[in-house]
Design an enzyme around this catalytic site. Structure first.
Site, PDB file in Angstrom:
ATOM      1  N   GLN A  75       0.823  -1.197   0.000  1.00  0.00           N
ATOM      2  CA  GLN A  75       0.000   0.000   0.000  1.00  0.00           C
ATOM      3  C   GLN A  75       0.860   1.250   0.000  1.00  0.00           C
ATOM      4  OE1 GLN A  75      -3.350  -0.096  -0.336  1.00  0.00           O
ATOM      5  NE2 GLN A  75      -2.874   2.010  -0.816  1.00  0.00           N
ATOM      6  N   ASP A 109      -6.077  -6.530  -6.148  1.00  0.00           N
ATOM      7  CA  ASP A 109      -5.654  -5.447  -7.042  1.00  0.00           C
ATOM      8  C   ASP A 109      -5.584  -5.927  -8.485  1.00  0.00           C
ATOM      9  OD1 ASP A 109      -5.404  -3.606  -5.028  1.00  0.00           O
ATOM     10  OD2 ASP A 109      -3.266  -3.918  -4.722  1.00  0.00           O
ATOM     11  N   HIS A 125     -53.460  14.710  -9.490  1.00  0.00           N
ATOM     12  CA  HIS A 125     -53.007  13.336  -9.243  1.00  0.00           C
ATOM     13  C   HIS A 125     -54.213  12.459  -8.903  1.00  0.00           C
ATOM     14  CE1 HIS A 125     -49.028  15.081  -9.122  1.00  0.00           C
ATOM     15  NE2 HIS A 125     -48.470  13.904  -8.899  1.00  0.00           N
ATOM     16  N   GLU A 173     -10.451   1.576   2.652  1.00  0.00           N
ATOM     17  CA  GLU A 173     -10.643   1.118   1.270  1.00  0.00           C
ATOM     18  C   GLU A 173     -10.388  -0.399   1.205  1.00  0.00           C
ATOM     19  OE1 GLU A 173      -7.616   2.598  -1.284  1.00  0.00           O
ATOM     20  OE2 GLU A 173      -8.618   2.014  -3.138  1.00  0.00           O
ATOM     21  N   HIS A 174      -9.243  -0.816   1.717  1.00  0.00           N
ATOM     22  CA  HIS A 174      -8.903  -2.243   1.774  1.00  0.00           C
ATOM     23  C   HIS A 174      -8.795  -2.668   3.231  1.00  0.00           C
ATOM     24  CE1 HIS A 174      -6.851  -0.622  -1.903  1.00  0.00           C
ATOM     25  NE2 HIS A 174      -7.442  -1.667  -2.459  1.00  0.00           N
ATOM     26  N   HIS A 204       2.296   3.166  -3.126  1.00  0.00           N
ATOM     27  CA  HIS A 204       1.444   3.920  -4.052  1.00  0.00           C
ATOM     28  C   HIS A 204       1.797   5.394  -4.075  1.00  0.00           C
ATOM     29  CE1 HIS A 204      -1.308   1.274  -5.991  1.00  0.00           C
ATOM     30  NE2 HIS A 204      -1.661   0.681  -4.873  1.00  0.00           N
TER      31      HIS A 204
END
Lengths: 428, 428
Positions: B255, B356, B415, B322-323, B258
């Site tokens: 991670q 991934d 209506h 996220e993960h 990145h």
């Protein structure tokens, strides 16, 4: 209603353009209100209630007593009608539940999705002349089925500080956790940031005026999810010689009474249908209490006559209506061609009113052409779909080498290494 | 890695806060670029390619010859790895298809949903050091399964005007309709508004730098849908005494590589695990080609030691990663407690790298805490769920009266009238 005969295809996209609202000053006003609520919380809400809604509030939270009192004021007849609608909406939204399906993509690699409720959601219900308790059903019922723990509701009170009894009755019926007297952009700010009284939420849903809409747009940029972008309501009716002009006119007008900016479009292969519906619209219009609004909306609306039913569907797809009524005994023949629409009503007895209240489908739908890229509210709107994967030793042995090659090719050595250390361990 | 021992619950929310990017000037820059592209189309794209990417382009569209040439440059080994990943992603996303389920909510009232592909979608793939062909699989495969008719892809070329062969190979493999050499905010503008060369689309998906992210945010306000709001990538690993510190360290680093703003969080009940992983991180870090980036990310990261596995899951839910990797032989015991996460990896052999690239799940996931209110990309991201209803004479007779009562109570006479005219016809 203006009738346009066989417009050339190049002109369709301009016919389908919605009115654009100039909103430069709006953005600044709403930003100011939001910042004020973020900073001054309840104090800011009190101020705007006084300033904008002309009401002095000691407390924002609706009490148990107020809810009990409201129930007494809602007629038995209306309570039963609301219960019937709730039951149908529950049946349809319950059917949208998904059990996790475990999928083996490679031996030893199992993947699945699990729907988990968004923990805290906020519903906004506008005030004004019409108390939209039906929208509480449309948002509250799926929120409850999804399992959201905190479901709060903000709605502006009247000048006496009270909320319409039908709104309180319905909110209590569907199990709203807390109800607050707050309206406008300030209510959206309160739900986005939280105040001393109103808890913050992760997603805000519900209709509103241009201030509410702009506030939702702005808080979306700050990480709070919203249901969808908003615009004026609209219907497109495709009618052929098997339609009933009295019904079609009534359906167009039920859309038109929403507001001067609503659009009601008729698309037909028959000039005679176009003429008959136009005559009926004029006749029924005169009977309506909201005829002044409806007249303005009809002025912004039009009929298109096209020479085939295929072209009618093509035009509808280009317009991407929020509501699409197929007023035809042969409605099922049209279904396959529908690409862009929010909710579709098939046949002469499927009027938009049915879906607005009680068929079971949701009435919170994409307007303004957004049916090209957005769905209406459903159970999905209240959950996150979390993915899971379980890779066994066998699984990593099967796919590990490929991952190493791809990670290397993307220049991500540490990604590769996460595989390498595992494969190494397994080869020891 | 900084180790925080048993932090008090009140401090969790500040521990879970992500870094906030100051972006005042960014917004103006991006707005200028978008307006320029809207007005000057291809001419503006040519200008920005020269100005920002330092490349002179005669044509934006990638030719068949370029694609054929690229294929020759991708090793057989890499082609096979990409094909394996594609196959797993296909299997999992195919399983997300939903057949319409017709539901009778009341006798004579049938409701269903039909998933219809968004007709035109645009994928953005960043340039830079790492050619992210894996993201083409993650976006292109579900777009194709959904049945999107036009699937275009924009990606910036290098200074010679060429695109990485693996990107072209993968784009061609998944069936991207047209590939364009365009990057940055200007590419997002081109896909939102259309130019002489690049068609406009209804939804734009894919990662990018801060200019791309801001451009997506701005065009979303103009009615073009986007996949989700973006932020730096992140992982949270829950590890217990059954975890492998070598594996955990490798996952945290995968991670961290990145970017400097990535976060890699370790949550554990064991002080010993915390120490062992920290030592392994330092050891493995030195071996990484991208160690300078990874070191910065590790500096922004931390380990939390808590005294029960329940608290570990609670902390993870507060962080909403996220993960989420559950590095434990007892991973399945944790599953029920997970409320907020993008994608979850269960057990010691389920590393993030697997998801991934090749397990089959999607890697386009909510970052920045958005896992509280957003789902990752799935087949759903490429369809609208259109609702249908068919109300027969029997159906309208059953629910008509209730609709009349509710419409009347909401002050919407037209209506009500849409029902009345039908009930009247049936009673004649």
């Amino acid at each position: 209603m203006k009738i346009i005969n066989n417009p050339a295809k190049q002109t369709w996209s301009s016919l389908c353009k919605r009115a654009v609202i100039n909103e430069n000053s709006l953005q600044e006003t709403v930003r100011t209100i939001l910042n004020d609520v973020k900073l001054n919380k309840d104090k800011a809400l009190t101020k705007y209630a006084q300033l904008l809604d002309n009401v002095s509030l000691n407390s924002f939270k609706v009490t148990e007593e107020e809810i009990a009192e409201a129930k007494k004021l809602v007629s038995e007849e209306l309570q039963q009608a609301i219960q019937l609608a709730k039951s149908n909406i529950e049946t349809f939204h319950n059917s949208q539940k998904e059990a996790p399906k475990k999928i083996t993509t490679t031996r030893g690699v199992t993947c699945w999705r699990k729907n988990v409720a968004i923990e805290k959601v906020g519903l906004y219900i506008p005030g004004g002349s019409a108390p939209l308790f039906s929208t509480i059903l449309m948002l509250g019922v799926p929120a409850k089925i999804a399992g959201c723990k905190e479901i709060i509701l903000c709605t502006p009170p009247n000048k006496e500080g009270a909320i319409n009894p039908a709104i309180l009755y319905t909110a209590s019926l569907v199990g709203i956790t807390q109800i607050f007297k707050a309206g406008g952009a300030q209510a959206i700010g309160a739900m986005a940031y939280g105040t001393e009284t109103i808890p913050n939420v992760y997603k805000i849903l519900g209709p509103g005026n241009q201030f509410v809409t702009k506030a939702k747009e702005l808080i979306q940029q700050q990480g709070v999810a919203i249901d969808m972008p908003a615009g004026p309501s609209e219907v497109l009716v495709i009618a052929d010689e098997t339609s009933n002009p009295v019904f079609v006119a009534a359906d167009l007008l039920s859309q038109a009474e929403h507001g001067a900016d609503s659009q009601a479009i008729l698309v037909t292969t028959s000039d005679k249908v176009a003429q008959n519906v136009a005559a009926e619209v004029n006749k029924q219009l005169e009977e309506l209490p909201r005829r002044e609004l409806a007249k303005k909306a009809i002025k912004n609306s039009f009929t298109v006559v096209l020479n085939s039913s295929e072209k009618c569907i093509q035009f509808s797809n280009e317009y991407a209506p929020e509501h699409l009524i197929i007023a035809s005994e042969k409605a099922s023949e049209y279904v396959g061609g529908i690409i862009n629409a929010g909710s579709v009503f098939l046949g002469n007895y499927s009027c938009e009113s049915a879906g607005d209240y009680a068929s079971g489908t949701n009435h919170t739908l994409p307007t303004n052409g957004y049916a090209k890229n957005y769905s209406g509210v459903s159970l999905d709107s209240f959950v996150k779909k979390i993915t899971f994967q379980e890779v066994t030793k066998e699984g990593i042995t099967a796919i590990g080498k490929s991952i190493e090659i791809m990670a290397e090719a993307e220049g991500l050595q540490a990604h590769k290494n996460a595989i390498t250390v595992r494969l190494k361990e397994l080869n020891n």
